[in-house]
Structure formats: C-alpha cells, structure tokens
Design a protein around this motif. Structure first.
Motif, PDB file in Angstrom:
ATOM      1  N   ASP A 181       0.840  -1.205   0.000  1.00 46.26           N
ATOM      2  CA  ASP A 181       0.000   0.000   0.000  1.00 46.26           C
ATOM      3  C   ASP A 181       0.875   1.255   0.000  1.00 46.26           C
ATOM      4  O   ASP A 181       1.589   1.526   0.966  1.00 46.26           O
ATOM      5  CB  ASP A 181      -0.919   0.013   1.228  1.00 46.26           C
ATOM      6  CG  ASP A 181      -1.973  -1.079   1.172  1.00 46.26           C
ATOM      7  OD1 ASP A 181      -2.102  -1.694   0.098  1.00 46.26           O
ATOM      8  OD2 ASP A 181      -2.655  -1.312   2.189  1.00 46.26           O
ATOM      9  N   PHE A 182       0.808   1.978  -1.092  1.00 46.10           N
ATOM     10  CA  PHE A 182       1.500   3.262  -1.245  1.00 46.10           C
ATOM     11  C   PHE A 182       0.512   4.272  -1.823  1.00 46.10           C
ATOM     12  O   PHE A 182      -0.414   3.892  -2.558  1.00 46.10           O
ATOM     13  CB  PHE A 182       2.694   3.155  -2.210  1.00 46.10           C
ATOM     14  CG  PHE A 182       3.810   2.270  -1.724  1.00 46.10           C
ATOM     15  CD1 PHE A 182       4.907   2.799  -1.064  1.00 46.10           C
ATOM     16  CD2 PHE A 182       3.771   0.894  -1.948  1.00 46.10           C
ATOM     17  CE1 PHE A 182       5.942   1.978  -0.635  1.00 46.10           C
ATOM     18  CE2 PHE A 182       4.798   0.072  -1.519  1.00 46.10           C
ATOM     19  CZ  PHE A 182       5.894   0.610  -0.863  1.00 46.10           C
ATOM     20  N   GLU A 183       0.709   5.529  -1.488  1.00 48.97           N
ATOM     21  CA  GLU A 183      -0.065   6.570  -2.162  1.00 48.97           C
ATOM     22  C   GLU A 183       0.412   6.633  -3.620  1.00 48.97           C
ATOM     23  O   GLU A 183       1.611   6.690  -3.885  1.00 48.97           O
ATOM     24  CB  GLU A 183       0.153   7.918  -1.476  1.00 48.97           C
ATOM     25  CG  GLU A 183      -0.664   9.038  -2.071  1.00 48.97           C
ATOM     26  CD  GLU A 183      -0.416  10.361  -1.371  1.00 48.97           C
ATOM     27  OE1 GLU A 183      -1.326  10.855  -0.698  1.00 48.97           O
ATOM     28  OE2 GLU A 183       0.711  10.891  -1.479  1.00 48.97           O
ATOM     29  N   TYR A 184      -0.530   6.609  -4.531  1.00 47.83           N
ATOM     30  CA  TYR A 184      -0.136   6.542  -5.948  1.00 47.83           C
ATOM     31  C   TYR A 184       0.496   7.860  -6.389  1.00 47.83           C
ATOM     32  O   TYR A 184      -0.029   8.940  -6.146  1.00 47.83           O
ATOM     33  CB  TYR A 184      -1.335   6.227  -6.833  1.00 47.83           C
ATOM     34  CG  TYR A 184      -0.925   5.979  -8.271  1.00 47.83           C
ATOM     35  CD1 TYR A 184      -0.412   4.749  -8.658  1.00 47.83           C
ATOM     36  CD2 TYR A 184      -1.014   6.995  -9.224  1.00 47.83           C
ATOM     37  CE1 TYR A 184      -0.003   4.510  -9.963  1.00 47.83           C
ATOM     38  CE2 TYR A 184      -0.612   6.765 -10.535  1.00 47.83           C
ATOM     39  CZ  TYR A 184      -0.111   5.531 -10.897  1.00 47.83           C
ATOM     40  OH  TYR A 184       0.297   5.304 -12.184  1.00 47.83           O
ATOM     41  N   THR A 185       1.632   7.750  -7.039  1.00 45.84           N
ATOM     42  CA  THR A 185       2.320   8.903  -7.616  1.00 45.84           C
ATOM     43  C   THR A 185       2.751   8.531  -9.031  1.00 45.84           C
ATOM     44  O   THR A 185       2.830   7.342  -9.364  1.00 45.84           O
ATOM     45  CB  THR A 185       3.563   9.286  -6.781  1.00 45.84           C
ATOM     46  OG1 THR A 185       4.467   8.165  -6.748  1.00 45.84           O
ATOM     47  CG2 THR A 185       3.171   9.675  -5.359  1.00 45.84           C
ATOM     48  N   PRO A 186       3.057   9.502  -9.878  1.00 48.54           N
ATOM     49  CA  PRO A 186       3.497   9.178 -11.244  1.00 48.54           C
ATOM     50  C   PRO A 186       4.710   8.260 -11.286  1.00 48.54           C
ATOM     51  O   PRO A 186       4.877   7.479 -12.224  1.00 48.54           O
ATOM     52  CB  PRO A 186       3.823  10.555 -11.833  1.00 48.54           C
ATOM     53  CG  PRO A 186       2.957  11.510 -11.067  1.00 48.54           C
ATOM     54  CD  PRO A 186       2.900  10.953  -9.680  1.00 48.54           C
ATOM     55  N   GLU A 187       5.561   8.328 -10.249  1.00 48.65           N
ATOM     56  CA  GLU A 187       6.758   7.495 -10.230  1.00 48.65           C
ATOM     57  C   GLU A 187       6.429   5.997 -10.181  1.00 48.65           C
ATOM     58  O   GLU A 187       7.218   5.158 -10.610  1.00 48.65           O
ATOM     59  CB  GLU A 187       7.640   7.859  -9.031  1.00 48.65           C
ATOM     60  CG  GLU A 187       8.364   9.185  -9.154  1.00 48.65           C
ATOM     61  CD  GLU A 187       7.499  10.355  -8.710  1.00 48.65           C
ATOM     62  OE1 GLU A 187       6.278  10.154  -8.529  1.00 48.65           O
ATOM     63  OE2 GLU A 187       8.035  11.474  -8.562  1.00 48.65           O
ATOM     64  N   CYS A 188       5.250   5.662  -9.644  1.00 44.19           N
ATOM     65  CA  CYS A 188       4.865   4.249  -9.534  1.00 44.19           C
ATOM     66  C   CYS A 188       4.642   3.599 -10.897  1.00 44.19           C
ATOM     67  O   CYS A 188       4.617   2.357 -10.999  1.00 44.19           O
ATOM     68  CB  CYS A 188       3.600   4.122  -8.693  1.00 44.19           C
ATOM     69  SG  CYS A 188       3.793   4.671  -6.974  1.00 44.19           S
ATOM     70  N   ILE A 189       4.463   4.411 -11.944  1.00 44.36           N
ATOM     71  CA  ILE A 189       4.204   3.866 -13.279  1.00 44.36           C
ATOM     72  C   ILE A 189       5.363   2.985 -13.737  1.00 44.36           C
ATOM     73  O   ILE A 189       5.154   1.965 -14.406  1.00 44.36           O
ATOM     74  CB  ILE A 189       3.959   5.015 -14.284  1.00 44.36           C
ATOM     75  CG1 ILE A 189       2.684   5.769 -13.911  1.00 44.36           C
ATOM     76  CG2 ILE A 189       3.865   4.498 -15.704  1.00 44.36           C
ATOM     77  CD1 ILE A 189       2.418   6.987 -14.778  1.00 44.36           C
ATOM     78  N   VAL A 190       6.593   3.372 -13.385  1.00 43.15           N
ATOM     79  CA  VAL A 190       7.768   2.594 -13.804  1.00 43.15           C
ATOM     80  C   VAL A 190       7.664   1.169 -13.271  1.00 43.15           C
ATOM     81  O   VAL A 190       7.898   0.195 -13.998  1.00 43.15           O
ATOM     82  CB  VAL A 190       9.059   3.266 -13.317  1.00 43.15           C
ATOM     83  CG1 VAL A 190      10.271   2.409 -13.667  1.00 43.15           C
ATOM     84  CG2 VAL A 190       9.199   4.655 -13.921  1.00 43.15           C
ATOM     85  N   PHE A 191       7.301   1.020 -12.001  1.00 40.81           N
ATOM     86  CA  PHE A 191       7.175  -0.304 -11.407  1.00 40.81           C
ATOM     87  C   PHE A 191       6.039  -1.087 -12.071  1.00 40.81           C
ATOM     88  O   PHE A 191       6.166  -2.292 -12.320  1.00 40.81           O
ATOM     89  CB  PHE A 191       6.937  -0.181  -9.900  1.00 40.81           C
ATOM     90  CG  PHE A 191       8.070   0.447  -9.145  1.00 40.81           C
ATOM     91  CD1 PHE A 191       9.136  -0.322  -8.698  1.00 40.81           C
ATOM     92  CD2 PHE A 191       8.092   1.811  -8.888  1.00 40.81           C
ATOM     93  CE1 PHE A 191      10.186   0.248  -8.001  1.00 40.81           C
ATOM     94  CE2 PHE A 191       9.139   2.395  -8.191  1.00 40.81           C
ATOM     95  CZ  PHE A 191      10.188   1.611  -7.753  1.00 40.81           C
ATOM     96  N   ASP A 192       4.931  -0.405 -12.335  1.00 40.28           N
ATOM     97  CA  ASP A 192       3.780  -1.076 -12.954  1.00 40.28           C
ATOM     98  C   ASP A 192       4.125  -1.582 -14.352  1.00 40.28           C
ATOM     99  O   ASP A 192       3.807  -2.723 -14.706  1.00 40.28           O
ATOM    100  CB  ASP A 192       2.583  -0.126 -13.017  1.00 40.28           C
ATOM    101  CG  ASP A 192       2.046   0.210 -11.623  1.00 40.28           C
ATOM    102  OD1 ASP A 192       2.360  -0.539 -10.686  1.00 40.28           O
ATOM    103  OD2 ASP A 192       1.333   1.217 -11.490  1.00 40.28           O
ATOM    104  N   LEU A 193       4.756  -0.735 -15.154  1.00 42.76           N
ATOM    105  CA  LEU A 193       5.069  -1.128 -16.530  1.00 42.76           C
ATOM    106  C   LEU A 193       6.042  -2.308 -16.577  1.00 42.76           C
ATOM    107  O   LEU A 193       5.905  -3.204 -17.407  1.00 42.76           O
ATOM    108  CB  LEU A 193       5.652   0.059 -17.304  1.00 42.76           C
ATOM    109  CG  LEU A 193       4.663   1.125 -17.785  1.00 42.76           C
ATOM    110  CD1 LEU A 193       5.415   2.291 -18.412  1.00 42.76           C
ATOM    111  CD2 LEU A 193       3.675   0.541 -18.786  1.00 42.76           C
TER     112      LEU A 193
END
Length: 391
Positions: free
Chosen positions: A146-158
């Motif tokens: 559980d993390f607050e979503y930030t644009p930086e999280c996109i790298v991990f998702d992709l």
C-alpha cells in the motif's frame, strides 16, 4: 517521504586501482566543463542460477531506485552487459532501462487501452531521471504493497516489478491502529501536528499515540509488517523493498526473505550476495548467490563463534517457520508465538543433548513459562539468547 541517494564526491578516485583503468572508456565520454559528470558504479559478477550475471554496486548511501530496478532486470536476464564490463554510468543504466520500457507491448489491442498504455510509457520516460537520485514514495501503514499513488509508480507497474514495504501498524495494538487508520505517512504527520494543537483532549491523546507509533517504529519495519511481508511475497519473486528512504532488490527463497547486497565494500566478496531479512533490528546473515550461509557474519554477529552463529541461524529458521503458520483468524498472539518458539528451542536442545542433567533440563523448561521478571528485563534477556526470536 522519498528515497534520495547522494552521488559520490569523486567517483573515479573511489574505485579500486584495477577498476579505474577499466573506466578509461567511460571517462573519455565526460561532458564538457560546467556540466555535471555522470555517476559511476562498479559491476560485480556473480554466478546466478548457473549463469555469470552482473549486479550493480554503490559506494555510498545504499541502493537507489535505479539500481534496485536494474538489478532485478539483470537477475531476470532482461538486460545483459559485455562480459568485460567492470564500470557503468547512470546514463548507461537509464538507457538500458528506457530500452526495456519501450520494448514492452500492451496486453490488450483495443484502441483506448493502447492510447492509455502509450501515455503511461511517456510518463515513465519522463520519470526516469528521478530514478538516479530519489523517488517520492509515501507509504500507507495498512498493507505491505500500500503506497499513495504517484506518477513514479508507473515505472514499477510497466516493468511488472512489485514494490513492498514492511512499515505496518499491528492490529493487536488497537489504539495505535485507530490513531493511524488508513492514512499515509504524510497525512499522519499532518494529523499529529493538528491534534497536538487541538483543544479537544481526545484528539490530543490520539495525536500523541500516533506520534509514539512513528517514534517506536523508526526503523520503518515492524514484526507484524515482516510477517505480512513474508506471507505476501511469492516464492522466487524479485521485487523492490522500500525502507528508510532506500530501495533494495529483494527475493523470497524457500520461504525466507533476502536483500541483494549492493555495498561496494563487498565488491570482491564472492561469498556475499544476499543478506537475510528476518528481524527489525538490523541483525542479519550473509549468504552467497546460492543462499548458502556465508562465513562473513552479519553486522551484530561479527564477534560470535561459529557455534553461536549456527544457533542464531537455526533460531532464525524456526522463527520464520512459525511466522508462516500465522494464517487466518486463528493467528497466534505475540505471547503465544514466543512461548511456542521457546518450547521448540527447548525440544531441539533436548534432542541434541539427550544426556542433559536434570538441573539443566529444569532451567531450560523454565524459559517456556511466563517470567516474573519486569517486562524490560525479560526482553533484554530474550534478545541476548537469540536475535531471531523477538516477535
């Protein structure tokens, strides 16, 4: 909150003499005067699952998010380096990472999803420069992912790289659980400030409880969080672990968690590749690439004898096996778990020493019973007996 890693003052001089020569090609490409020089990282080659594989080390401030992600890609063999590569720059790493992101294909062919995927790729490419310095990561204390979503999280998702932490509030502490709730770290800090200046005594109390939770868990890892982390991470899964503003490459092997050792001080230590993650106090055991216990001892066990270290490692395995039994509503309380662990240790010692005199047996049995000592003294004694049984 976020993770920030300062570059070394003089990357070249920090390298060993032999490595500095290997860096000659990289130094030729230095930027013109007035422009910042790229960071240099030493490459450590390990035998990973039978194949010679590179991992990237760092000389200061621990692994940054770029290194944590790239080391996963190296261990997955999605990125490969020249066999002679000894030094690599952050620009080279980001170029490899960018190629990986651009090579990802959307799983769905619908036009809407493709447009959304392309936007995510564009956003991820914009975030890449931050990976070499630090990311804005804001944990929530309700779950290990559980993390607050930030644009930086996109790298991990992709890249399909899981991001975990272990800073959880224990539900067995209802006051703390209520004070923290579902807030993120930043929101909780704001709540504490507001509550402490409130005229409502209930709010003031709640703010103090929340503040005490942050102070008592300053290591940003709780035993409840460690148990949840062990249960949540899949066997063999490579992931990124966030703690104390640092990002580490993590794996689960045979039910136990390990962090990749990326300290440049271990560059020449072939037998040191992984570091166990089994308690919140920083004590750990080093292992080689095949997860065999290394003769290089953990931080706190450096002065221990081989027999003491084997006992620590044995207690560690017992503790983790008991943690894995804590599933569902019938989970053991901390006291019950401690008693069961002590009883298990007693039984093992009985098997190893069948001829133990009766007086010694009584002494061992006494450890499995509630002690009449003060709580603080019991904890201290328990810590001395085994670093791995504190739960």
């Amino acid at each position: 909150m976020g993770g920030v890693d300062s570059p070394p003052d003089d990357p070249i001089s920090s390298l060993s003499p032999g490595t500095a020569e290997q860096a000659s090609d990289a130094t030729k490409a230095r930027p013109p005067a007035g422009e910042p020089e790229p960071d240099f990282y030493c490459v450590k080659w390990i035998s990973w699952k039978g194949e010679r594989t590179p991992i990237i080390t760092q000389c200061e401030n621990g692994p940054c998010p770029l290194l944590a992600i790239m080391n996963i890609l190296f261990l997955q063999w999605k990125v490969k380096l020249s066999p002679q590569k000894e030094v690599i720059t952050s620009d080279e790493l980001m170029a490899h990472l960018g190629d990986c992101i651009l090579s990802i294909k959307p799983q769905e062919n619908s036009e809407g999803l493709q447009l959304n995927f392309q936007q995510n790729v564009n956003d991820a490419m914009m975030v890449l420069p931050k990976l070499s310095t630090g990311l804005d990561v804001n944990v929530r204390f309700t779950g290990v992912s559980d993390f607050e979503y930030t644009p930086e999280c996109i790298v991990f998702d992709l890249l399909n790289v899981p991001l975990y932490h272990g800073w959880l509030v224990d539900p067995q502490s209802p006051d703390a659980a209520q004070a923290v709730g579902t807030l993120s770290y930043n929101q909780l800090v704001e709540k504490i400030i507001t509550c402490k200046h409130s005229s409502d005594p209930n709010l003031v109390t709640e703010g103090l409880i929340a503040e005490q939770f942050l102070e008592s868990t300053a290591t940003q890892l709780t035993y409840h969080g460690l148990c949840e982390l062990t249960a949540a991470v899949k066997e063999g899964e490579l992931s990124v672990f966030f703690r104390n503003n640092h990002f580490s490459t993590m794996i689960k092997h045979q039910g136990h968690l390990y962090l990749l050792v990326t300290d440049q001080g271990f560059l020449q230590e072939e037998k040191v590749t992984w570091e166990s993650l089994h308690n919140v106090d920083g004590d750990s055991c080093f292992c080689d690439a095949e997860f065999h216990l290394s003769q290089t001892l953990g931080k706190e066990a450096a002065g221990s004898s081989p027999q003491e270290q084997r006992q620590v490692d044995q207690d560690y395995m017992i503790a983790l096996s008991l943690q894995q039994q804590q599933q569902g509503p019938s989970a053991l309380s901390d006291l019950e778990l401690a008693r069961q662990l002590q009883q298990e240790e007693y039984q093992q010692q009985q098997q190893q020493q069948p001829a133990t005199p009766p007086a010694q047996v009584m002494g061992l049995q006494g450890r499995a019973q509630p002690s009449s000592r003060p709580a603080g003294e019991r904890r201290q004694r328990h810590k001395q007996e085994s670093d791995c049984v504190l739960l």
